[in-house]
Scaffold this active site. Structure first.
Site, PDB file in Angstrom:
ATOM      1  N   GLU A   1       0.834  -1.221   0.000  1.00 30.57           N
ATOM      2  CA  GLU A   1       0.000   0.000   0.000  1.00 30.57           C
ATOM      3  C   GLU A   1       0.859   1.258   0.000  1.00 30.57           C
ATOM      4  OE1 GLU A   1      -2.851   0.555  -0.776  1.00 30.57           O
ATOM      5  OE2 GLU A   1      -3.382  -1.553  -0.812  1.00 30.57           O
TER       6      GLU A   1
HETATM    7  C1  LIG Z   1       2.811  -9.543   0.618  1.00 29.73           C
HETATM    8  C2  LIG Z   1       2.518  -8.486  -0.398  1.00 29.73           C
HETATM    9  C3  LIG Z   1       1.206  -8.188  -0.710  1.00 29.73           C
HETATM   10  C4  LIG Z   1       0.908  -7.239  -1.683  1.00 29.73           C
HETATM   11  N1  LIG Z   1      -0.395  -7.013  -2.054  1.00 29.73           N
HETATM   12  C5  LIG Z   1      -0.654  -6.246  -3.149  1.00 29.73           C
HETATM   13  C6  LIG Z   1      -1.960  -6.163  -3.702  1.00 29.73           C
HETATM   14  O1  LIG Z   1      -2.915  -6.734  -3.174  1.00 29.73           O
HETATM   15  N2  LIG Z   1      -2.136  -5.439  -4.835  1.00 29.73           N
HETATM   16  C7  LIG Z   1      -1.122  -4.793  -5.456  1.00 29.73           C
HETATM   17  O2  LIG Z   1      -1.352  -4.175  -6.482  1.00 29.73           O
HETATM   18  N3  LIG Z   1       0.141  -4.835  -4.953  1.00 29.73           N
HETATM   19  C8  LIG Z   1       0.389  -5.556  -3.826  1.00 29.73           C
HETATM   20  N4  LIG Z   1       1.668  -5.628  -3.323  1.00 29.73           N
HETATM   21  C9  LIG Z   1       2.723  -4.873  -3.968  1.00 29.73           C
HETATM   22  C10 LIG Z   1       3.209  -3.727  -3.097  1.00 29.73           C
HETATM   23  O3  LIG Z   1       2.248  -2.725  -3.040  1.00 29.73           O
HETATM   24  C11 LIG Z   1       4.560  -3.269  -3.663  1.00 29.73           C
HETATM   25  O4  LIG Z   1       5.501  -4.257  -3.351  1.00 29.73           O
HETATM   26  C12 LIG Z   1       4.985  -1.924  -3.098  1.00 29.73           C
HETATM   27  O5  LIG Z   1       4.150  -0.913  -3.578  1.00 29.73           O
HETATM   28  C13 LIG Z   1       6.419  -1.581  -3.433  1.00 29.73           C
HETATM   29  O6  LIG Z   1       6.697  -1.763  -4.797  1.00 29.73           O
HETATM   30  P1  LIG Z   1       7.972  -2.623  -5.224  1.00 29.73           P
HETATM   31  O7  LIG Z   1       7.913  -3.909  -4.483  1.00 29.73           O
HETATM   32  O8  LIG Z   1       8.024  -2.681  -6.686  1.00 29.73           O
HETATM   33  O9  LIG Z   1       9.187  -1.832  -4.653  1.00 29.73           O
HETATM   34  P2  LIG Z   1       9.923  -0.616  -5.374  1.00 29.73           P
HETATM   35  O10 LIG Z   1       8.916   0.341  -5.912  1.00 29.73           O
HETATM   36  O11 LIG Z   1      10.915  -1.160  -6.325  1.00 29.73           O
HETATM   37  O12 LIG Z   1      10.662   0.061  -4.150  1.00 29.73           O
HETATM   38  C14 LIG Z   1      11.949  -0.357  -3.669  1.00 29.73           C
HETATM   39  C15 LIG Z   1      12.465   0.705  -2.692  1.00 29.73           C
HETATM   40  O13 LIG Z   1      12.622   1.945  -3.389  1.00 29.73           O
HETATM   41  C16 LIG Z   1      11.905   2.964  -2.707  1.00 29.73           C
HETATM   42  N5  LIG Z   1      11.332   3.899  -3.683  1.00 29.73           N
HETATM   43  C17 LIG Z   1      10.737   3.627  -4.869  1.00 29.73           C
HETATM   44  N6  LIG Z   1      10.307   4.761  -5.435  1.00 29.73           N
HETATM   45  C18 LIG Z   1      10.621   5.767  -4.599  1.00 29.73           C
HETATM   46  C19 LIG Z   1      10.448   7.168  -4.608  1.00 29.73           C
HETATM   47  N7  LIG Z   1       9.802   7.776  -5.606  1.00 29.73           N
HETATM   48  N8  LIG Z   1      10.903   7.889  -3.567  1.00 29.73           N
HETATM   49  C20 LIG Z   1      11.523   7.295  -2.536  1.00 29.73           C
HETATM   50  N9  LIG Z   1      11.729   5.975  -2.467  1.00 29.73           N
HETATM   51  C21 LIG Z   1      11.283   5.228  -3.478  1.00 29.73           C
HETATM   52  C22 LIG Z   1      10.826   2.263  -1.927  1.00 29.73           C
HETATM   53  O14 LIG Z   1      10.402   3.031  -0.808  1.00 29.73           O
HETATM   54  C23 LIG Z   1      11.530   0.973  -1.522  1.00 29.73           C
HETATM   55  O15 LIG Z   1      12.275   1.187  -0.354  1.00 29.73           O
HETATM   56  C24 LIG Z   1       1.970  -6.550  -2.312  1.00 29.73           C
HETATM   57  C25 LIG Z   1       3.297  -6.837  -1.973  1.00 29.73           C
HETATM   58  C26 LIG Z   1       3.570  -7.793  -1.052  1.00 29.73           C
HETATM   59  C27 LIG Z   1       5.018  -8.103  -0.753  1.00 29.73           C
END
Ligand SMILES: Cc1cc2nc3c(=O)[nH]c(=O)nc-3n(C[C@H](O)[C@H](O)[C@H](O)COP(=O)(O)OP(=O)(O)OC[C@H]3O[C@@H](n4cnc5c(N)ncnc54)[C@H](O)[C@@H]3O)c2cc1C
Length: 602
Positions: A444
């Protein structure tokens, strides 16, 4: 009993801090009488303690499993889900028109907390369904609403939120899933979504996926994203029809929340073809290219609830740690004792328990106050009041989400520490809370994303107007504390005033440097979120102490509870609020250090 809902505390926060008495007077809230609210909370607490909480550990040991596209939930989950939905609990805050109970969000908040305390994994299914309901209520057509809402609210079907793709996590501009209009009002959806919570399961007969996708001629970036409703089974004459072309390719193996299935969903690759055309059948929600806007509604509801998850898991970890500390006997007391004593007698263990308790109570107070603001924003008779409450609620959402969840990691970790070696051993359950809490700062929107929202959309965009209006209210509380004859309250005042000054300086810094030195401002975004969380927490705890002192004076209420409230507020001031001036410095001066070393030197 593994979890007992803190009903007295919840009721205190509702009445004394979050404005329950006023909110029940607003249009549409007539049913939220004192008796009804108390009965709702008690019934909910009973179901959670007796049915849902006992499944928490079992779901961790025996997680949900995937086989040939189907997901089987851990034993007992199906029955518990039936008990949950047949009791009407999915519909607490949703309109009566569609089968909900139509109660204010402020009444839903403690129910949500209890659900998540009982079982974080289980609770994610209703959480996502709530989000789908909110999105449909806001942007769905009348037909979509009447077709889907009653079934989502009565638990015949459940909802999901499909944003994430392998290349699109925090950055939803990268979404690639495709939606092609068929000319008959439907769209054909194709693409892959990952990490979809409860994307597949056997708790209900249908799953209503809300999916972000792009039409072929959509503009690039977030302005070209649309929102579609894609049911697992198509709906014919109001009931479940043919299978749609979406299937679950796998579920993830995770650090925590193991019972909650996290699915990879494949849309439109022909596994379950519908007619001659390729693609899963989807229905547009609202207008094309406005998907992210609608999804934000869903995300805001979900972000609030994820914040509640943090509070809920912290509460459960605290209860476990407190019970353990009373039982575990180890070491003589520092002041001397005939033999070893229960560890709760050691000052450092007491400090740890107070840390857990005070942070949980502070975060709960912020969240319930936010829920109350939401209700005022919906139902106040006065338009200015509605606008101000809506703005304050919006400002608080990233704090509820970001701070409460970061707090929950600290609190559950401290819970492990209270248990000593046994905390590291799975049998006690303390380790599970810590592992389960770890996701809360990630999904989220990560804490970084919440903090960016707080800095950009919620502070800089309006020149700090909403933040400053809240600071004025904080100063009024501080003034009231100063008028008190109580030493505790005056001590809280002194620390609160320093924190308010630190907060005000940071808001000024953010507003004045946002355009000229944006990288530096964002380097301090998470510390700003933390500072805001602690100060809001300290403010609410100070209000709680004032209310408790008033009640004590009037000899109204449980004296032990009220005295403990004042002591907990004092602890929060001395141990948490005191960190605000330091955090303020790290925000205002710390960017240079954070950004000095070039990327290639890491
Ligand atoms: C168990 C689980 C359940 C989930 N459930 C859902 C779901 O129901 N529906 C759904 O759509 N998604 C879901 N997700 C996905 C989740 O919302 C994403 O994993 C999350 O939004 C982070 O995206 P990412 O994993 O690609 O990380 P990334 O976006 O790659 O982030 C990696 C790091 O970079 C940082 N970062 C990235 N961009 C910025 C920025 N602009 N400024 C500062 N820091 C930044 C982040 O804070 C983080 O520390 C789920 C994930 C998990 C693990």
């Amino acid at each position: 009993m593994s979890y007992v809902a803190p009903l007295k505390e919840m009721q205190f926060v509702l009445d004394e801090l979050a404005g329950m008495r006023e909110i029940r007077k607003l249009a549409g809230n007539e049913d939220a009488t004192e008796e009804t609210v108390a009965a709702v909370l008690e019934e909910n607490a009973k179901l959670m303690a007796e049915v849902v909480a006992p499944l928490n550990r079992a779901g961790d040991i025996e997680p949900s499993t995937w086989r040939d596209g189907e997901v089987r939930m851990p034993p007992g989950f199906k029955e518990a889900f039936r008990a949950f939905v047949s009791g009407g609990w999915q519909g607490v805050q949703h309109p009566t028109q569609y089968g909900g109970q139509g109660l204010p969000k402020l009444v839903a908040a403690p129910c949500i907390e209890m659900l998540h305390s009982a079982n974080l994994s289980f609770a994610l299914c209703p959480l996502l369904t709530d989000g789908a309901i909110e999105a449909l209520l806001t942007a769905g057509t009348e037909q979509q609403k009447s077709q889907y809402l009653p079934k989502l609210i009565d638990g015949t079907w459940t909802g999901t939120m499909n944003l994430t793709e392998p290349q699109a996590g925090s950055d939803l501009a990268q979404v690639k899933a495709r939606a092609v209009a068929q000319g008959d009002g439907t769209y054909r959806i194709s693409g892959q979504k990952i990490f979809i919570t409860f994307g597949e399961h056997d708790l209900a007969e249908n799953i209503v996926h809300l999916v972000l996708a792009r039409t072929p001629d959509a503009p690039a970036g977030v302005k070209g994203i649309s929102l579609f409703l894609v049911p697992k089974y198509l709906v014919a004459d109001g009931s479940r029809g043919a299978r749609n072309d979406v299937y679950c390719a796998s579920i993830e193996h995770k650090l925590g929340i193991k019972a909650s299935p996290t699915a990879v969903l494949i849309y439109g690759d022909g596994k379950f073809p519908v007619g001659a055309q390729p693609g899963a059948i989807g229905y547009l929600i609202g207008e094309e290219n406005r998907g992210l806007e609608y999804m934000f509604i869903m995300m805001n509801a979900a972000r609030f609830q994820v914040g509640m998850q943090g509070i809920a898991i912290a509460e459960r970890a605290y209860q476990k740690a407190a019970a353990f500390a009373k039982e575990r006997v180890q070491s003589r007391a520092v002041e001397g004792s005939p033999g070893p004593v229960a560890i709760i007698n050691h000052p450092d263990v007491r400090r740890m328990l107070m840390f857990m308790r005070a942070n949980t109570e502070a975060a709960r107070a912020i969240a319930y106050v936010a829920a109350g603001l939401f209700d005022v924003a919906q139902g106040a008779y006065d338009a200015t009041m509605r606008t101000q409450a809506a703005a304050a609620y919006e400002y608080l959402v990233p704090i509820v989400k970001g701070w409460s969840t970061e707090m929950s990691i600290d609190v559950t970790s401290t819970g492990v520490q209270v248990h000593g070696g046994m905390g590291f051993i799975e049998e006690t359950g303390a380790a599970q809370y810590y592992r389960d809490a770890r996701i809360l700062t990630i999904y989220e929107g990560t804490t970084g994303i919440q903090a960016n929202d707080l800095v950009g959309r919620k502070t800089a965009r309006d020149g700090g107007v909403v933040a400053k209006a809240l600071l004025v209210q904080m100063r009024a509380t501080a003034a009231e504390l100063g008028e008190s004859g109580s030493e505790d309250l005056r001590a809280i005042k002194a620390t609160l005033v320093e924190a308010i000054d630190g907060y005000a300086a940071v808001v000024d810094y953010v507003v004045s440097n946002y355009n000229s030195d944006i990288r530096s401002v964002f380097a301090g975004s998470v510390p700003y979120l933390k500072l805001a969380g602690i100060t809001h927490g300290g403010w609410q705890m100070a209000r709680a102490a004032l209310a408790a002192a008033r009640k004590l004076k009037a000899a109204a209420g449980d004296e032990d509870f009220l005295r403990a409230k004042i002591a907990t507020a004092r602890f929060f001031a001395d141990h948490m609020l005191t960190s605000v001036p330091g955090l303020g410095k790290s925000i205002v001066q710390g960017a240079a250090g954070a950004l000095a070393i070039p990327a290639e030197s890491f």
